[in-house]
Scaffold this motif. Sequence first.
Motif, PDB file in Angstrom:
ATOM      1  N   MET A 198       0.825  -1.200   0.000  1.00  0.00           N
ATOM      2  CA  MET A 198       0.000   0.000   0.000  1.00  0.00           C
ATOM      3  C   MET A 198       0.865   1.259   0.000  1.00  0.00           C
ATOM      4  N   ALA A 199       1.911   1.271   0.819  1.00  0.00           N
ATOM      5  CA  ALA A 199       2.803   2.430   0.897  1.00  0.00           C
ATOM      6  C   ALA A 199       3.483   2.678  -0.441  1.00  0.00           C
TER       7      ALA A 199
ATOM      8  N   GLU B 151       6.494   6.624   2.602  1.00  0.00           N
ATOM      9  CA  GLU B 151       7.328   5.724   3.386  1.00  0.00           C
ATOM     10  C   GLU B 151       6.426   4.926   4.326  1.00  0.00           C
ATOM     11  N   ARG B 152       6.832   3.677   4.580  1.00  0.00           N
ATOM     12  CA  ARG B 152       6.006   2.807   5.414  1.00  0.00           C
ATOM     13  C   ARG B 152       5.803   3.398   6.816  1.00  0.00           C
ATOM     14  N   SER B 153       6.878   3.958   7.400  1.00  0.00           N
ATOM     15  CA  SER B 153       6.774   4.520   8.752  1.00  0.00           C
ATOM     16  C   SER B 153       5.861   5.753   8.758  1.00  0.00           C
TER      17      SER B 153
ATOM     18  N   HIS C 121       2.279   4.604   8.605  1.00  0.00           N
ATOM     19  CA  HIS C 121       1.813   4.158   9.920  1.00  0.00           C
ATOM     20  C   HIS C 121       1.423   5.340  10.800  1.00  0.00           C
ATOM     21  N   ARG C 122       2.250   6.393  10.780  1.00  0.00           N
ATOM     22  CA  ARG C 122       1.952   7.560  11.609  1.00  0.00           C
ATOM     23  C   ARG C 122       0.671   8.243  11.144  1.00  0.00           C
ATOM     24  N   LYS C 123       0.512   8.350   9.819  1.00  0.00           N
ATOM     25  CA  LYS C 123      -0.685   8.980   9.278  1.00  0.00           C
ATOM     26  C   LYS C 123      -1.945   8.191   9.658  1.00  0.00           C
TER      27      LYS C 123
END
Length: 466
Positions: A435-436, A442-444, A447-449
């Motif tokens: 998905m990212a 970025e994957r991180s 996640h934060r979003k």
Amino acid sequence: MADDILIVDDEKDIRSLLSMTLEDEGYATLQAANADEARSALLAQPPKLAILDIWMRDSDMDGIELLEWVKSIYPSLPVLMISGHGTIETAVQAIRLGAYDFIEKPFKEARLLMMVERALDNARLARENIELRARIDDGETPELIGNSAVMRTIRQSIEKIAPTASRVLINGPSGSGKELAARTIHSQSDRRQEQFVVANCARLSTERVDAELFGAESLQSHRRIVGLFEQAHRGTLYFDEICDLPLETQGKIVRAVNQQRFRRVGGNSEVVVDVRVISASSRDLLSETSAGRLREDLYYRLGVVPLSMPSLADRREDIPVLAKYFTNRIAKHVGVKPIHLSDEIFAAMQGYDWPGNVRQMRNVIETLLIMAPDDRNQPVGLDLLPAEIQNMSRQGTNSDMEQLMALPLRGAREEFEREYLETQLHKFNGNISRMAAFIGMERSALHRKMKSLDIATDLQEEGKKT
């Protein structure tokens, strides 16, 4: 598997010589001294090739008459004729009646082996051509298309299942590719050079279902119908919608599948076959068993290895690659130039539920190819999609816009991001990494979003499992 060759000759020495010559080359042989013994051998189990002597003592048929009988029952069985008293007229008559070739006695070993090899190769090519034409006519894809986690798992399962002799029961909604999965299993097995025979259970005549499956014979006329089980000898027999078979026939299939033997309708002798059975159904099989429409013993006989095909809605991320694949393939098949599908079309297709699954999607692509403007350089727009797909896309857009317009700018932006990310998360089956990559984050950061937008964590956990 060694190719079985039936040798029919009234001279024992000739039969023995032919048998030894062929067995030295790895063939398996059967022998018959007259037409009656030959008919019994052929009715019990069809060989891959027959060698018939033309003149036979103590026989109710000569070789030419036996050739006619063989071809009336097994039209595709290759037959070589041999004779020490042959004439050009006899040879021409034999070939006209369907013999592959004619060999004079005393035969040369090298010529005999060459003719046997050519006859078997010719028959094999004929079967492959029939199979290829059937695939083209059915519009089937030659492979399972898709990079989703569920499709990768299915391909991995097939790689393990195919080399075995295990029976397979495929379940999945109509149009999801059950027959294609069965053909893939067959093509990756050691039976791939033999026939893949389809028994469409819903179309089998109720009055003649037993004859169509097991064959029928008349002992007086020596005539018979070759059933689907015999046609699939050494190959694969695929039962499409197994629950549609009459219960009485289901009971006979239990024995035939388990023992690999059966009697034809009107026959007394048992026929021995070597058939791998793959079955499929779009129904809930346990419910069908409980309701008495599927015999429990048949269900467990057929379902040694279960395989489930997903609906297209359960693998939406495969839709773009499937659409592109069908676009190129169907364009070649129907003789038109390919088209360019717009991002709008991909988005609309991924938002549609596809009740007819992959089969429905293929038909939609074919319609787009035929109805698209002559200028194939421009992307095709939404207006050429079927109304039900357009309407669903517009309804979703209008409904979302009305809700967003009632919010302040910041709230509307957050709501859009939340809806967008949840949709992408569902589309990629919860796989955060893919998905990212797709949305360009970025994957991180993703996640934060998602955490800031309170997107459901159970979807993220689902992604970790896949």
